[in-house]
Structures are given as C-alpha cells and as structure tokens.
Write an enzyme that holds these catalytic residues in place. Structure first.
Site, short mmCIF file in Angstrom:
data_model
loop_
_atom_site.label_atom_id
_atom_site.label_comp_id
_atom_site.label_asym_id
_atom_site.label_seq_id
_atom_site.Cartn_x
_atom_site.Cartn_y
_atom_site.Cartn_z
N LYS A 94 13.63 9.32 -13.94
CA LYS A 94 14.12 10.47 -14.55
C LYS A 94 15.63 10.61 -13.46
O LYS A 94 16.66 10.73 -14.00
CB LYS A 94 13.54 11.76 -14.41
N ARG B 79 -4.20 10.02 -11.17
CA ARG B 79 -3.79 10.19 -9.78
C ARG B 79 -4.47 11.17 -8.73
O ARG B 79 -4.98 12.44 -9.60
CB ARG B 79 -2.20 10.56 -9.81
N GLY C 298 9.00 10.39 -9.67
CA GLY C 298 10.00 10.79 -10.62
C GLY C 298 11.25 10.39 -10.33
O GLY C 298 12.23 10.81 -10.79
N LYS C 299 11.32 9.13 -9.83
CA LYS C 299 12.42 8.26 -9.48
C LYS C 299 13.23 7.82 -10.92
O LYS C 299 14.61 7.89 -10.84
CB LYS C 299 12.50 7.01 -8.75
N GLN D 85 8.05 2.34 -6.32
CA GLN D 85 7.16 2.72 -5.20
C GLN D 85 7.76 3.78 -4.39
O GLN D 85 8.69 4.49 -4.62
CB GLN D 85 6.25 1.67 -4.58
N ASP E 187 5.56 7.38 -7.80
CA ASP E 187 5.32 8.22 -8.90
C ASP E 187 5.99 9.52 -8.59
O ASP E 187 5.67 10.61 -9.25
CB ASP E 187 3.81 8.45 -9.21
N THR F 295 -2.65 -2.47 -8.75
CA THR F 295 -2.24 -2.42 -10.14
C THR F 295 -2.60 -3.81 -10.86
O THR F 295 -2.77 -3.78 -12.28
CB THR F 295 -0.71 -2.20 -10.40
N VAL G 91 12.39 20.40 -13.54
CA VAL G 91 11.57 21.37 -14.07
C VAL G 91 10.82 21.03 -15.45
O VAL G 91 10.62 21.74 -16.13
CB VAL G 91 12.37 22.71 -14.15
N GLY H 134 6.04 1.84 -12.42
CA GLY H 134 5.83 2.54 -13.94
C GLY H 134 7.19 3.83 -13.81
O GLY H 134 6.74 4.91 -13.30
N HIS H 135 8.31 3.48 -14.44
CA HIS H 135 9.36 4.64 -14.23
C HIS H 135 9.47 5.06 -15.69
O HIS H 135 9.79 4.44 -16.72
CB HIS H 135 10.77 3.83 -13.95
N THR H 136 9.14 6.46 -15.66
CA THR H 136 9.34 7.05 -17.11
C THR H 136 10.81 7.69 -17.30
O THR H 136 11.24 8.54 -16.39
CB THR H 136 8.39 7.98 -17.11
N ARG I 53 -4.39 4.94 -14.57
CA ARG I 53 -5.68 5.74 -13.66
C ARG I 53 -5.35 7.26 -13.34
O ARG I 53 -4.00 7.53 -13.09
CB ARG I 53 -5.51 4.92 -12.45
N THR J 268 -1.21 1.85 -15.03
CA THR J 268 -2.73 1.61 -15.14
C THR J 268 -3.48 2.87 -16.07
O THR J 268 -4.56 2.47 -16.09
CB THR J 268 -3.12 1.39 -13.88
P1 IMP Z 1 0.11 -3.17 -5.92
O1 IMP Z 1 1.48 -2.88 -5.77
O2 IMP Z 1 -0.23 -3.58 -7.46
O3 IMP Z 1 -0.46 -4.57 -5.24
O4 IMP Z 1 -0.76 -2.01 -5.38
C1 IMP Z 1 -1.03 -1.70 -4.17
C2 IMP Z 1 -0.89 -0.36 -4.02
O5 IMP Z 1 0.38 0.21 -4.35
C3 IMP Z 1 -1.91 0.48 -4.91
O6 IMP Z 1 -2.62 1.45 -4.20
C4 IMP Z 1 -1.03 0.94 -6.02
O7 IMP Z 1 -1.68 1.93 -6.61
C5 IMP Z 1 -0.10 1.37 -5.24
N1 IMP Z 1 1.39 1.03 -6.34
C6 IMP Z 1 1.91 0.19 -6.48
N2 IMP Z 1 2.95 0.47 -7.48
C7 IMP Z 1 2.82 1.56 -7.55
C8 IMP Z 1 3.78 2.60 -8.26
O8 IMP Z 1 4.73 2.24 -8.94
N3 IMP Z 1 3.31 3.89 -8.24
C9 IMP Z 1 2.25 4.42 -7.45
N4 IMP Z 1 1.56 3.86 -6.82
C10 IMP Z 1 2.00 2.16 -6.69
#
Ligand code: IMP
Length: 424
Positions: free
Chosen positions: A17, A305, A14-15, A224, A12, A128, A414, A39-41, A303, A301
């Site tokens: 962008k 952070r 910011g890759k 990731q 997360d 996730t 920024v 999740g790439h925004t 959730r 998700t």
């Molecule tokens: P999984 O990749 O869904 O098995 O999750 C394993 C761990 O990696 C968990 O702590 C997730 O929250 C974290 N995770 C997986 N993908 C991302 C991502 O794109 N960004 C941040 N955390 C991630």
C-alpha cells in the site's frame, strides 16, 4: 526524490500500500530482492491486487517497473500476474523491465523447497515453498544456475536443462526418494517463457543509471522485512536474500547514496509467519483479536500469521541497520477496541535488560519482553484522515513509538484503501 521502502519487522507490514501511494510521485519502482514469496496487496479504485513479483507500482499505468538482478523470478507466476493485470486493462508493455541477470525459479526449485521442508518435520523453517532458497543456493553455487538471459539461447538452454535436471533428479531420488522431473517438460515451459517474457528483458542496471542521470525519481521497493534478512535477521528463520535496505545497492546495482529517504514500514503491532523466535507473540485471545481484525492470513500461502504486540526493540534494530529516516505505521485501526495496548520496550535476557535486538536466535529465544502499557481506544478510526482527529490514546501510542524508535511516524494506515492513510 529517490526513496527506499523497507519492512521493519518480519514482513507483511503493508509495504504494498505504501509503495502504491508513493509510486504516484515517482517515475520508476524497483523490486530488488526476493521472489514470489512476497505478497504485496494493493487496493486501488475499489479493486484488490495481490502482487508477488511485479513491483507494487505496476497498478499505476504510467509508472516504470523494474525487476532487478537479485530478484529470483518464477516466470510462471510472473506471467500470471502480467496477464491478470492485462485482464483489468493494465498494460505493462514498454514499462516493465526485467534484469537479464535475474535468476530463474523453475519447477525443481519448488520441488526441492517442498521436499526439504517436508523432510525436516517440526524443524522446518516454514518457507512459502516458492523455491526461493533452492534458487538462491543455485545462484551462489553457480554451476547449476539459470538466468533470464539464458532464455535467449534456447538450443544451449535445452542442453543445460538436461544436465541440471539430471543432477537434481539424482539428489531428489537419493535424499528424498522422490519421483524424477522431466527436463523436456521444463524446457517446453521455458520456450513459452522466452516467447512471452524476453521482450521485457534488458540490462536494468544501465537503465537505472540512465534514469538517474536524467533526474528521474526512483522508488526502491523492499520485499519481506529487515528481520528476515539472510545476514542480519533471525537466521535460520529468515528468507534467502538481503531483505533489509542493505540489500538494495547489491540487488539493483545502484549505490545507497542515491537514496534521499529510507522509509521504514511497520505494523502498529507485530506479525510473523513460519517458525522462529518472536518475543512479543500473543498466542492467546489478544493475538486472535488482532488476527481477526487485521485479517492476518498470508497473501501468498493463506497461513494464519502469528500476532503480538509492537516490539520497539526489534523495530529500533531495523531502524538502525537500515538507516531509516521515518516510519509508516500501518494497521492502526486493527487495535481499536483493546482496553490496554502493550509495547515491548526492552528484553530481559538472563536477568539483564537490553534495548538492543540480538539477531542471534539462541539469545533471542531467551529474551523475555519487558512491556509498558498505554490505554487503548474504543472508536473505529477507519474514516479519520487527520492526525489531530485520532483519539487521544491513539495519538499517545504513536508518540510513544516515535520516542522508542527515535524516528517520526509520517504516515499512518487506518484501512486497506489508498485514502485510508493519514500523512503528517
Ligand atoms: P522463504 O522466503 O519462502 O524461503 O521463507 C523463509 C521464511 O520467510 C518463512 O518464515 C516465510 O514465512 C518468511 N517469508 C518469506 N516471504 C515472506 C513475506 O513476504 N512475508 C512474510 N514472511 C515471509
């Protein structure tokens, strides 16, 4: 120039962008690991795109997009993404290439991810629930794995699915007392996937080597972050793939030496979702301030952070193992308004100070952050486009990060839009 963009933290950063910006000057963007857990925004032309499987370059109409061998593809999510872009008049016809060797994430993988996490209670990893771990486990185990190329022979696929689902159902019933899944239903979905996706499926390794021979420029997009790498991150609180730059050659079949530049992406602070140690975490008002201003809620998700100070020990480790040449520092604007900004410059582990990140979580759990402080700044900086126009304290903060990581900060985020980027 071939470039590889890598997260230096726990994802997360910011890759999305950064890749979107760099994609303009590259011919092809390659996703080489992970799956729909990412999740790439991207914010382009006033529109927001949340991508999970398609490379972030896909919103630019002329860029080739490759989903390479080591990506685990959830065809349902991928189809939604392709259709979502089509509704916004962005076509992927003739420019999306999916590896025939990429593994399929199917319903039983997502079910297994959910059942296992639920059964672990407070010991869960906090995945996730996108079926990532179970799919990679099947890949490594081989006997029950299915790949994109299996969609080409539906007769064989039907038989294989019967066997795989029968086995999975036995495990689900015995271990989790769960309802069985229907192989026929999954097969019907696979027929649709075959119909809609096979036109994109090819030998992407051959394609990439052909492109390299022609002198095309390639952008490798990490998903990731380095600290979530299966072998080099904070195991077991990691993802199931090599999400550092070390996963790039194995993930797409292209040697690392073709990459001219490894660009590490970090936030100006640190975040983490899911479980696992996080030495500089601020589970307090400061963390909430960062969460609110940075909108730190998961793209995949939703959730909240976990938020904390910039951890130079962790970032330096990622720089070292990832051969990082320079850093893109994102979300600097989020820190405006803080009186004091802390940087974790070392860990105290059992009374001894170290600047080397222990990926072993027994040690990492004992690490107490050793902070230094810089003065904050009050000004909003979302309109600043020149490094010299940033408040002096923001410039000092960046310079200190450069000193501690030993790498230049060449891009500064920024705000979420492409234009809200300072280049140095
Ligand atoms: P999984 O990749 O869904 O098995 O999750 C394993 C761990 O990696 C968990 O702590 C997730 O929250 C974290 N995770 C997986 N993908 C991302 C991502 O794109 N960004 C941040 N955390 C991630």
């Amino acid at each position: 120039m071939n470039c590889c963009v890598i997260g230096l933290q726990w994802g997360d950063e910011g890759k999305g962008k950064v890749v979107d910006i760099l994609a303009e000057s590259h011919d092809i963007v390659v996703r080489y690991s992970g799956g729909a857990n990412a999740g790439h925004t991207v914010v382009a032309g006033g529109e927001k795109f949340a991508l999970h499987l398609l490379p972030s370059g896909s919103v630019r109409p002329n860029v080739g997009c490759v989903i390479a061998n080591a990506v685990v593809v959830d065809p349902e999510t991928l189809l939604k993404e392709i259709e979502g872009l089509a509704q916004r008049d962005i076509s992927l016809e003739g420019r999306l290439f999916i590896s025939e060797n990429a593994h399929l994430v199917l319903d039983y993988h997502k079910a297994e991810d959910r059942l296992r996490e639920e059964s672990l209670g407070k010991n869960k990893i906090g995945t996730t629930i996108r079926g990532i771990g179970p799919c990679y486990a099947d890949k490594v185990g081989r006997s029950y794995a299915l790949r994109m190329s299996d969609l080409k022979e539906l007769g064989k696929l039907k038989d294989r699915l019967q066997k795989v689902v029968e086995y999975k159902n036995k495990v689900f019933a015995a271990v989790y007392n769960a309802e069985p899944l229907s192989a026929d239903e999954i097969f019907e979905k696979c027929k649709l996937y075959a119909d809609k996706l096979l036109g994109f499926v090819t030998d992407t390794t051959g394609l990439l080597h052909g492109a390299i021979a022609e002198g095309k420029s390639i952008l490798f997009e990490g998903a990731q972050g380095t600290l979530l790498d299966l072998d080099h991150g904070t195991f077991p609180f990691v993802t199931s793939s090599n999400s550092s730059s070390l996963g790039m050659p194995a993930g797409c079949g292209v040697p690392a030496k073709v990459v001219d530049k490894f660009l590490g992406v970090a936030k100006a602070y640190t975040t983490r979702v899911g479980g696992g140690p996080f030495p500089s975490e601020q589970d307090n008002e400061t963390g909430q301030y960062i969460r609110d201003r940075g909108n730190e809620y998961g793209t995949t998700t939703g959730r909240p952070r976990r938020c904390g100070w910039f951890d130079a020990v962790a970032a330096s480790y990622s720089v070292t193992i990832g051969a990082i040449d320079s850093i893109a520092l994102m979300h600097l604007d989020t820190l405006s308004g803080l009186k004091e900004i802390k940087i974790c410059r070392a860990y105290d582990i059992g009374g001894e100070q170290t600047c080397f990140f222990p990926s072993n979580i027994t040690k990492l759990s004992q690490a107490k952050p050793v902070y230094e402080s810089v003065e904050g700044w009050d000004e909003e900086i979302t309109e600043v486009s020149d490094f010299d126009k940033l408040p002096a304290n923001a410039r000092n903060y960046i310079k200190r990060i450069e000193e501690l990581t030993g790498r230049p900060v060449t891009m500064i985020g920024v705000g979420p839009k492409r234009e809200q980027t300072i280049f140095r």
